[in-house]
Design a protein around this motif. Sequence first.
Motif, mmCIF file in Angstrom:
data_model
loop_
_atom_site.group_PDB
_atom_site.id
_atom_site.type_symbol
_atom_site.label_atom_id
_atom_site.label_comp_id
_atom_site.label_asym_id
_atom_site.label_seq_id
_atom_site.Cartn_x
_atom_site.Cartn_y
_atom_site.Cartn_z
ATOM 1 N N THR A 63 1.179 -1.298 0.343
ATOM 2 C CA THR A 63 0.160 -0.150 0.311
ATOM 3 C C THR A 63 1.001 1.361 0.396
ATOM 4 O O THR A 63 0.476 2.399 0.297
ATOM 5 C CB THR A 63 -0.863 0.018 1.398
ATOM 6 O OG1 THR A 63 -0.069 0.072 2.511
ATOM 7 C CG2 THR A 63 -1.836 -0.655 1.561
ATOM 8 N N LEU A 64 1.539 1.479 0.319
ATOM 9 C CA LEU A 64 2.961 2.678 0.602
ATOM 10 C C LEU A 64 2.134 3.567 1.539
ATOM 11 O O LEU A 64 3.069 4.557 1.694
ATOM 12 C CB LEU A 64 3.012 2.728 -0.811
ATOM 13 C CG LEU A 64 3.826 1.977 -1.472
ATOM 14 C CD1 LEU A 64 4.160 2.948 -2.960
ATOM 15 C CD2 LEU A 64 5.036 1.339 -1.010
ATOM 16 N N PHE A 65 1.708 3.189 2.334
ATOM 17 C CA PHE A 65 1.357 3.843 3.419
ATOM 18 C C PHE A 65 2.676 4.156 4.137
ATOM 19 O O PHE A 65 2.903 2.910 4.687
ATOM 20 C CB PHE A 65 -0.113 2.746 4.319
ATOM 21 C CG PHE A 65 -0.172 4.018 5.152
ATOM 22 C CD1 PHE A 65 -1.840 4.657 5.209
ATOM 23 C CD2 PHE A 65 0.234 3.281 7.310
ATOM 24 C CE1 PHE A 65 -2.453 4.991 5.880
ATOM 25 C CE2 PHE A 65 -0.809 4.224 8.019
ATOM 26 C CZ PHE A 65 -1.813 5.060 7.897
ATOM 27 N N PRO A 66 2.485 5.141 5.242
ATOM 28 C CA PRO A 66 3.647 5.593 5.826
ATOM 29 C C PRO A 66 3.567 4.803 7.503
ATOM 30 O O PRO A 66 3.197 4.358 7.898
ATOM 31 C CB PRO A 66 3.525 6.948 6.414
ATOM 32 C CG PRO A 66 2.292 7.109 5.431
ATOM 33 C CD PRO A 66 1.176 6.126 5.374
ATOM 34 N N ASP A 67 4.897 3.956 7.088
ATOM 35 C CA ASP A 67 5.544 3.643 8.453
ATOM 36 C C ASP A 67 5.391 3.717 10.012
ATOM 37 O O ASP A 67 4.718 3.095 11.201
ATOM 38 C CB ASP A 67 7.154 2.310 8.096
ATOM 39 C CG ASP A 67 5.958 1.485 6.879
ATOM 40 O OD1 ASP A 67 7.360 2.181 5.774
ATOM 41 O OD2 ASP A 67 6.547 0.518 6.726
ATOM 42 N N SER A 68 5.449 4.889 9.734
ATOM 43 C CA SER A 68 5.716 5.891 11.041
ATOM 44 C C SER A 68 4.415 6.075 11.646
ATOM 45 O O SER A 68 4.638 5.931 12.752
ATOM 46 C CB SER A 68 6.293 7.109 10.646
ATOM 47 O OG SER A 68 5.187 7.426 9.814
ATOM 48 N N VAL A 69 3.625 6.215 10.683
ATOM 49 C CA VAL A 69 1.817 6.782 11.388
ATOM 50 C C VAL A 69 1.208 5.076 11.617
ATOM 51 O O VAL A 69 0.522 5.423 12.651
ATOM 52 C CB VAL A 69 1.596 6.870 10.133
ATOM 53 C CG1 VAL A 69 -0.610 7.200 10.504
ATOM 54 C CG2 VAL A 69 1.762 8.004 9.657
ATOM 55 N N LEU A 70 1.876 4.531 11.478
ATOM 56 C CA LEU A 70 1.128 2.857 12.031
ATOM 57 C C LEU A 70 2.163 2.952 13.250
ATOM 58 O O LEU A 70 1.375 1.746 14.097
ATOM 59 C CB LEU A 70 1.035 1.786 11.002
ATOM 60 C CG LEU A 70 0.092 1.437 9.880
ATOM 61 C CD1 LEU A 70 0.616 0.284 9.007
ATOM 62 C CD2 LEU A 70 -0.711 1.144 11.188
ATOM 63 N N ALA A 71 2.807 2.635 13.375
ATOM 64 C CA ALA A 71 3.838 2.476 14.430
ATOM 65 C C ALA A 71 2.821 3.662 15.350
ATOM 66 O O ALA A 71 3.714 2.951 17.313
ATOM 67 C CB ALA A 71 5.486 2.801 13.606
ATOM 68 N N ILE A 72 3.769 4.759 15.247
ATOM 69 C CA ILE A 72 2.302 5.772 16.161
ATOM 70 C C ILE A 72 1.423 5.073 17.196
ATOM 71 O O ILE A 72 1.295 4.860 18.339
ATOM 72 C CB ILE A 72 2.639 6.935 15.617
ATOM 73 C CG1 ILE A 72 3.941 7.240 15.526
ATOM 74 C CG2 ILE A 72 1.662 8.141 17.315
ATOM 75 C CD1 ILE A 72 3.796 8.666 14.689
ATOM 76 N N ALA A 73 1.013 4.700 15.668
ATOM 77 C CA ALA A 73 -1.214 4.205 16.496
ATOM 78 C C ALA A 73 -0.647 2.787 17.219
ATOM 79 O O ALA A 73 -1.283 2.308 17.711
ATOM 80 C CB ALA A 73 -1.772 3.607 15.082
ATOM 81 N N GLY A 74 0.729 1.765 16.859
ATOM 82 C CA GLY A 74 0.973 0.647 17.922
ATOM 83 C C GLY A 74 1.060 1.110 19.353
ATOM 84 O O GLY A 74 0.794 0.345 20.129
#
Length: 222
Positions: A63-74
Motif C-alpha cells: 500500500t506504501l502507507f507511511p510506516d511511521s503512522v502505523l508505528a505511532i498507532a501501535g
Amino acid sequence: MKKNKQKILKIALGILFLAIILVVIYKIYSLNLGSEEIKNYVQGFGKIGPLVYIIMFSLVPLTLFPDSVLAIAGGLIFGLFKGYIYTTIGALIGGTISFYISRYWGREVVKKLTKEKLDKVEEMINNRGFIIIFILRLIPLLPYDVISYGAGLTAVKYKDFLLATLFGTIPGILVFTNLGAQTVNIGSNSFYISVALLILLFIISIFFKNKFISKELKNDIK
C-alpha cells in the motif's frame, strides 16, 4: 477423492486469505489515515486486535502507507513494550514480503509497486550486504519498503537481510511506538522526552544520510 477435497480446501483457504488481505488493504486506504482512526479500527476487533495490527503492518509494502503512522498507532493502542513487539513482527513480515516479491517477480513488478529507481540501492547492497542494509534501516528518512524491494533484487542472503532489518529498525520503532504510547500523557515530561527523542532520531538520521549515502543515491530515493 481425498486429494480433490484437499485441493478444494486449499483453494478456499487461499481465497479467504486473499479476501482478508484485500479487506485490510481497503480499510488502510479508506481510514482517515490518522493514529486515532487506526486505534479505533484495531480495537474494534477485540482480542484479535494485535493480529489485525500485525497484518496491517505486514501489508504496508503493498500500500506504501507511511510506516511511521502505523508505528505511532501501535504505541497508542498497545503501549511501548507490546507496541514495539507487534510492530517489529509486522515490519519483519512486511520486509520479507517486499524482499521475496522483488526476488521472484523481478524489477518490473517492483518498479510498478514503488515508482522508484532502485539501481543505486541495489548496487550498494550488492557491494556490502548486511552492513549497508543495517545502516539504511537506521535512517527513517529513507523509505522502508524501497530498501526491502531493493535488497530482494540483490544477491544478499535472506538471513542477512532479516538480521540487518531486525537490529537496524530498533531505534526507529522504539522512538515511534514510544511517541504513540506517550500521546495519552500530552503535556507531561514523558511526552516531551518522547518528542525530543523523535527530533534526535531525525538529526542522527540526517547525519547518517549525509555521511554514508551518496548525493546520487539521495536523489534517486527521495
